[in-house]
Design a protein around this motif. Structure first.
Motif, PDB file in Angstrom:
ATOM      1  N   ALA A 132       0.590  -1.277   0.048  1.00 56.94           N
ATOM      2  CA  ALA A 132      -0.008  -0.030   0.012  1.00 56.94           C
ATOM      3  C   ALA A 132       0.951   1.195  -0.014  1.00 56.94           C
ATOM      4  N   LEU A 133       2.029   1.251   0.939  1.00 54.98           N
ATOM      5  CA  LEU A 133       2.704   2.451   0.640  1.00 54.98           C
ATOM      6  C   LEU A 133       3.632   2.548  -0.573  1.00 54.98           C
ATOM      7  N   ALA A 134       4.076   1.541  -0.909  1.00 52.60           N
ATOM      8  CA  ALA A 134       4.410   1.575  -2.525  1.00 52.60           C
ATOM      9  C   ALA A 134       3.755   2.364  -3.465  1.00 52.60           C
ATOM     10  N   ALA A 135       2.454   1.793  -3.439  1.00 52.95           N
ATOM     11  CA  ALA A 135       1.416   2.090  -4.618  1.00 52.95           C
ATOM     12  C   ALA A 135       1.040   3.678  -4.331  1.00 52.95           C
ATOM     13  N   VAL A 136       1.150   4.321  -2.858  1.00 55.04           N
ATOM     14  CA  VAL A 136       0.799   5.684  -2.823  1.00 55.04           C
ATOM     15  C   VAL A 136       2.133   6.490  -3.176  1.00 55.04           C
ATOM     16  N   MET A 137       3.244   5.826  -2.971  1.00 55.04           N
ATOM     17  CA  MET A 137       4.357   6.723  -3.334  1.00 55.04           C
ATOM     18  C   MET A 137       4.546   6.704  -4.978  1.00 55.04           C
ATOM     19  N   ASP A 138       3.910   5.441  -5.756  1.00 54.62           N
ATOM     20  CA  ASP A 138       4.013   5.484  -6.911  1.00 54.62           C
ATOM     21  C   ASP A 138       3.206   6.617  -7.404  1.00 54.62           C
ATOM     22  N   ALA A 139       1.995   6.752  -7.024  1.00 52.03           N
ATOM     23  CA  ALA A 139       0.916   7.643  -7.205  1.00 52.03           C
ATOM     24  C   ALA A 139       1.883   8.963  -7.430  1.00 52.03           C
ATOM     25  N   LEU A 140       2.482   9.562  -6.260  1.00 55.96           N
ATOM     26  CA  LEU A 140       3.021  10.586  -6.100  1.00 55.96           C
ATOM     27  C   LEU A 140       4.000  10.919  -6.903  1.00 55.96           C
ATOM     28  N   HIS A 141       4.882  10.028  -7.224  1.00 58.15           N
ATOM     29  CA  HIS A 141       5.931  10.038  -8.483  1.00 58.15           C
ATOM     30  C   HIS A 141       5.661  10.293  -9.645  1.00 58.15           C
ATOM     31  N   ARG A 142       4.325   9.677 -10.120  1.00 59.39           N
ATOM     32  CA  ARG A 142       3.658   9.771 -11.513  1.00 59.39           C
ATOM     33  C   ARG A 142       3.134  11.282 -11.358  1.00 59.39           C
ATOM     34  N   GLN A 143       2.880  11.838 -10.297  1.00 60.19           N
ATOM     35  CA  GLN A 143       2.514  13.386 -10.459  1.00 60.19           C
ATOM     36  C   GLN A 143       3.702  14.454 -10.300  1.00 60.19           C
ATOM     37  N   GLY A 144       5.095  13.872 -10.426  1.00 61.75           N
ATOM     38  CA  GLY A 144       5.979  14.669 -10.277  1.00 61.75           C
ATOM     39  C   GLY A 144       6.582  15.046  -8.952  1.00 61.75           C
ATOM     40  N   LEU A 145       5.788  14.399  -7.827  1.00 67.51           N
ATOM     41  CA  LEU A 145       5.832  14.802  -6.461  1.00 67.51           C
ATOM     42  C   LEU A 145       6.823  13.773  -5.897  1.00 67.51           C
ATOM     43  N   VAL A 146       7.606  14.438  -4.721  1.00 63.39           N
ATOM     44  CA  VAL A 146       8.409  13.695  -3.755  1.00 63.39           C
ATOM     45  C   VAL A 146       8.133  13.594  -2.480  1.00 63.39           C
TER      46      VAL A 146
END
Length: 304
Positions: A132-146
């Motif tokens: 779940a954490l990896a999926a949320v971080m992937d969502a942020l990275h896909r939006q150009g966010l860190v």
């Protein structure tokens, strides 16, 4: 833009405090809290960056879920005159709370490493929490966010009704390569050693994700990719040992070659390889590119 004056808020009791500010409930809106920055932080706050986080909150989603399902994201800027004083966000309730005798507190990620009076999830639940954490971080990275400061205190977790996570301190999130609301922070012992003293990047996020996965799956607060964490799980979980070990070895390599959050989420998807009865799991990850609504997710960049 969503903003409100501090003088217009009906502030209730203080419910938490940290190094940057205080969390105060709103007496007339029990589902909302205010984070008000401490005096020493006020001069460092980038109000424009905070306003942008508020502006893009509706664009952030993970696996078809809107941001409120997985992040206590700022939704209103709090002003004190012309100065940015803090922001409003949703209050984190059950099931992201843990009991400590007669009291309750947020079930922070650190409880999965330093277990105490709280019932410790089994390896199956831990695997799905990290997915779940990896999926949320992937969502942020896909939006150009860190995410930046991924630490045991800024992630809450729950295994009810399914294993899931809640991001805390979301004012630390920023567009990659740009200034955030406050200067970047790193929790001691959870840093990327190749990025010390520098702004966070997607690559430093990837290292911290691997570090978190190593520590949560082993329960060892000192586990790290370069130390070859012991991932020899017993029973059905053993089928994940090989793929996880290969990704962990890759994460110990030089910057630029670390596994992405999407790669971790794929390997940690324990539904297919594990036989027998299983607890419910989050929905499948969408294909990369279009969001579930059909919108193409383009990296977010703040207008200059």
């Amino acid at each position: 833009m969503n903003e409100i004056q501090l003088s217009d808020l009906s502030l209730g009791r203080h419910i938490a405090q940290g190094s940057q500010g205080r969390i105060i409930e709103l007496a007339d809106h029990p589902g909302t809290v205010a984070k008000l920055y401490r005096t020493r932080e006020l001069g460092l706050v980038d109000g424009r960056a905070l306003a942008e986080l508020v502006r893009i909150r509706g664009l952030v989603e993970s696996e078809g879920l809107q941001v409120d399902h997985f992040a206590a994201w700022p939704h209103t800027v709090v002003l004190d005159g012309l100065r940015t004083a803090g922001f409003l966000m949703q209050r984190v309730h059950e099931p992201f709370l843990a009991g400590f005798g007669p009291a309750t507190a947020l079930a922070e990620l650190g409880l999965l490493v330093d277990t105490g009076d709280v019932r410790s999830p089994g390896i199956y639940e831990r695997v799905l929490l990290m997915r779940a954490l990896a999926a949320v971080m992937d969502a942020l990275h896909r939006q150009g966010l860190v995410l930046g400061d991924l630490s045991p205190r800024n992630i809450a977790w729950s295994v009810s009704p399914v294993p899931r996570v809640m991001l805390l301190d979301c004012d630390g999130i920023r567009p990659a390569g740009e200034d955030g609301v406050l200067p970047p922070a790193d929790t001691r012992g959870w840093e990327d050693p190749t990025n010390l003293g520098m702004p966070p990047t997607a690559d430093s996020d990837r290292f911290k994700l691997a570090l978190t996965i190593a520590r949560v799956l082993t329960g060892d607060r000192n586990a790290a990719p370069a130390l070859r964490p012991d991932l020899t799980f017993a029973g059905q979980a053993g089928i994940l040992v090989g793929p996880l070990t290969r990704l962990m070895d890759q994460a110990a390599g030089p910057p630029g070659l670390r596994p992405t959050a999407s790669q971790w989420a794929t390997v940690l998807d324990a539904r297919s390889p594990w036989a027998g009865a299983a607890p419910p799991v989050p929905p499948a990850m969408p294909s990369r590119g279009p969001s579930p609504s059909g919108e193409i997710l383009r990296p977010f960049r703040r207008p200059r």
